[in-house]
Design an enzyme around this catalytic site. Structure first.
Site, PDB file in Angstrom:
ATOM      1  CG  ASP A 411       0.125   9.097  44.325  1.00 12.64           C
ATOM      2  OD1 ASP A 411      -0.377   9.412  43.139  1.00 12.64           O
ATOM      3  OD2 ASP A 411      -0.450   9.754  45.371  1.00 12.64           O
ATOM      4  CG  HIS A 412       0.990   6.957  37.513  1.00 14.94           C
ATOM      5  ND1 HIS A 412       2.219   7.446  37.248  1.00 14.94           N
ATOM      6  CD2 HIS A 412       0.616   6.135  36.210  1.00 14.94           C
ATOM      7  CE1 HIS A 412       2.510   7.149  35.899  1.00 14.94           C
ATOM      8  NE2 HIS A 412       1.648   6.326  35.446  1.00 14.94           N
ATOM      9  NE  ARG A 413      -2.592  11.430  43.593  1.00 15.57           N
ATOM     10  CZ  ARG A 413      -2.977  11.723  44.774  1.00 15.57           C
ATOM     11  NH1 ARG A 413      -4.281  12.592  44.853  1.00 15.57           N
ATOM     12  NH2 ARG A 413      -2.674  10.999  46.008  1.00 15.57           N
ATOM     13  CB  ILE A 415       6.079   8.108  41.424  1.00 15.31           C
ATOM     14  CG1 ILE A 415       6.513   8.551  42.934  1.00 15.31           C
ATOM     15  CG2 ILE A 415       7.231   7.191  40.749  1.00 15.31           C
ATOM     16  CD1 ILE A 415       6.454   7.802  44.028  1.00 15.31           C
TER      17      ILE A 415
END
Length: 441
Positions: A411-413, A415
């Site tokens: 999850d780029h939010r 990590i």
């Protein structure tokens, strides 16, 4: 005296199920605690035992029916002494009666005057998720089905502006209200609101171009659809790498017999469980969930890892708990047992809940790399593909090495890419040199 047997409570958040198999027939003599039907819930098939005894007079359900908690399954004629009525029945009966009365009242009050559009607009911008309105609030013009949808989406029906005559609230009104909340706060959508086209948009007339056959979606498939729609709201990024497991594979084969004697199979997944648990301790952000309603990260102090299992009925994800506190032999035995339960549809809902990270291994089927979808509300998932013997240039010459493809979706939010690379490289190095686990542990 005839008695009604009603579907009892099945567990937290389980309200309905599909009848997979009816185990009794009219005229059968039923004993207390005898299974009467098999019920398919979201991800498991459970046997429903009777709480009364007697002779089956009438069956009220059949295979394929969807039943709800408190619904009458069958009626019985007592043989001999009258059996005691289950304690839970009065509560279920009262609850069912109350719901019916509430629905009747709601339908009788359809033309209730609605609040002004200015008041509705003010209600549509709460600071937090507003709790259900108190009893004193005037009823709103909405059918029971619309109210149920609002509850499922976590919305207070009293705050939804209605677009129908007299301010009547429709299904679309509820969905538009939820989408507005999401755009304002970033709150995750429930499955019913996620679909871009919406569930009511009709499909093309496929029959116009040829013969078609329709098959009802199973409960497992419907739940998988909901979960994937929810997961797809996460901004996914996938990092790929590969591990040289030549030495690990030799050790795995060497110790396989010992693990089999303990009741398990020493698979690569069992080993990966231990490696991932150690990696999560080293990189705790991968063991979190994001709470957008409070703008917080929830760090879990436990390591419960789900393992995707391919079954004839769909993908199931049993969860192995406290992975960090178990050795590989214990993990292998537990993984084997849960895999068998998954394939025989005997997993309980509790055995598939509470995961903090997921591993999915497609190596037995083939392929190189893939992009696994994060199992919401987790923030990362590790995909394993088939290992392949590959010539690798080492120490001035090419040597045959067994390389294992790995795919980490995150999850780029939560990590960043650099952290994902570090996490996956840590996993790679641990697989290549198991001594690292001892050093880090």
């Amino acid at each position: 005296m005839a008695h009604e047997f009603k579907l009892p409570e099945l567990g937290e958040n389980i309200e309905t199920g599909d009848v997979a198999k009816v185990l009794v027939s009219p005229g059968d003599v039923l004993k207390k605690d005898q299974p009467v039907l098999e019920l398919e819930t979201d991800k498991a098939v459970v046997e429903i035992p009777s709480t009364v005894s007697g002779k089956v007079k009438e069956l009220r359900v059949q295979k394929g029916d969807q039943v709800t908690i408190g619904q009458v399954i069958l009626t019985l004629e007592e043989e001999g002494e009258e059996a005691p009525t289950p304690k839970a029945e009065p509560k279920a009966e009262e609850k069912s009666k109350a719901l019916e009365e509430e629905a009747a009242v709601e339908e009788s009050k359809q033309p209730v005057p609605e609040v002004s559009s200015m008041e509705a607009s003010t209600q549509a911008r709460p600071e937090r998720e507003v709790a259900p309105a108190p009893e004193a609030v005037a009823p709103v013009p909405a059918t029971p089905s619309v109210r149920r949808l609002a509850r499922e989406l976590g919305v207070d029906i009293h705050q939804v502006p209605g677009s129908g005559p007299g301010g009547r609230i429709s299904v679309d009104d509820v969905k538009h209200y939820v989408r507005d909340l999401v755009s304002q706060r970033g709150t995750p959508l429930a499955p019913e609101a996620i679909s871009p086209a919406g569930p009511s948009l009709p499909l093309p007339p496929f029959e116009k171009w040829g013969a078609v056959e329709r098959e009802p979606m199973s409960k497992v498939r419907r739940k998988t659809t909901e979960q994937m729609l929810q997961a797809w709201t996460i901004p996914h990024v996938t990092q790929h790498d590969q591990a040289d497991i030549t030495r690990l594979e030799q050790d795995r084969k060497r110790f396989a017999k010992r693990v089999e004697q303990a009741g398990g199979k020493l698979t690569l997944t069992a080993i990966a469980l231990k490696v991932v648990a150690a990696a999560l301790r080293t990189f705790p952000r991968f063991n979190t969930s994001v709470d957008l309603s409070t703008q917080e990260l929830v760090y879990k102090q436990y390591y419960h890892i789900g393992v995707a299992v391919d079954t004839a009925h769909g993908l199931l994800v049993p969860v192995i708990r406290e992975v960090d506190q178990k050795n590989i032999t214990q993990l292998a035995a537990e993984l084997t047992a849960l895999g068998e339960k998954a394939r025989s549809r005997k997993l309980s809902p509790e055995e598939m809940a509470g995961g903090t990270f997921t591993i999915t291994n497609l190596g037995g089927l083939g392929g190189t790399h893939f992009t696994p979808i994060i199992n919401w509300p987790e923030v990362a998932i590790l995909g394993i593909s088939r290992a392949k013997m590959t010539p690798l240039y080492m120490e001035g010459e090419f040597q045959p090495r067994l390389l294992l493809p790995l795919s980490l979706s995150y999850d780029h939010r939560v990590i960043d890419g650099a952290d994902a690379v570090r996490f996956l490289r840590w996993v790679v190095e641990a697989l290549e040199d198991p001594l690292l686990l001892s050093l880090e542990g």
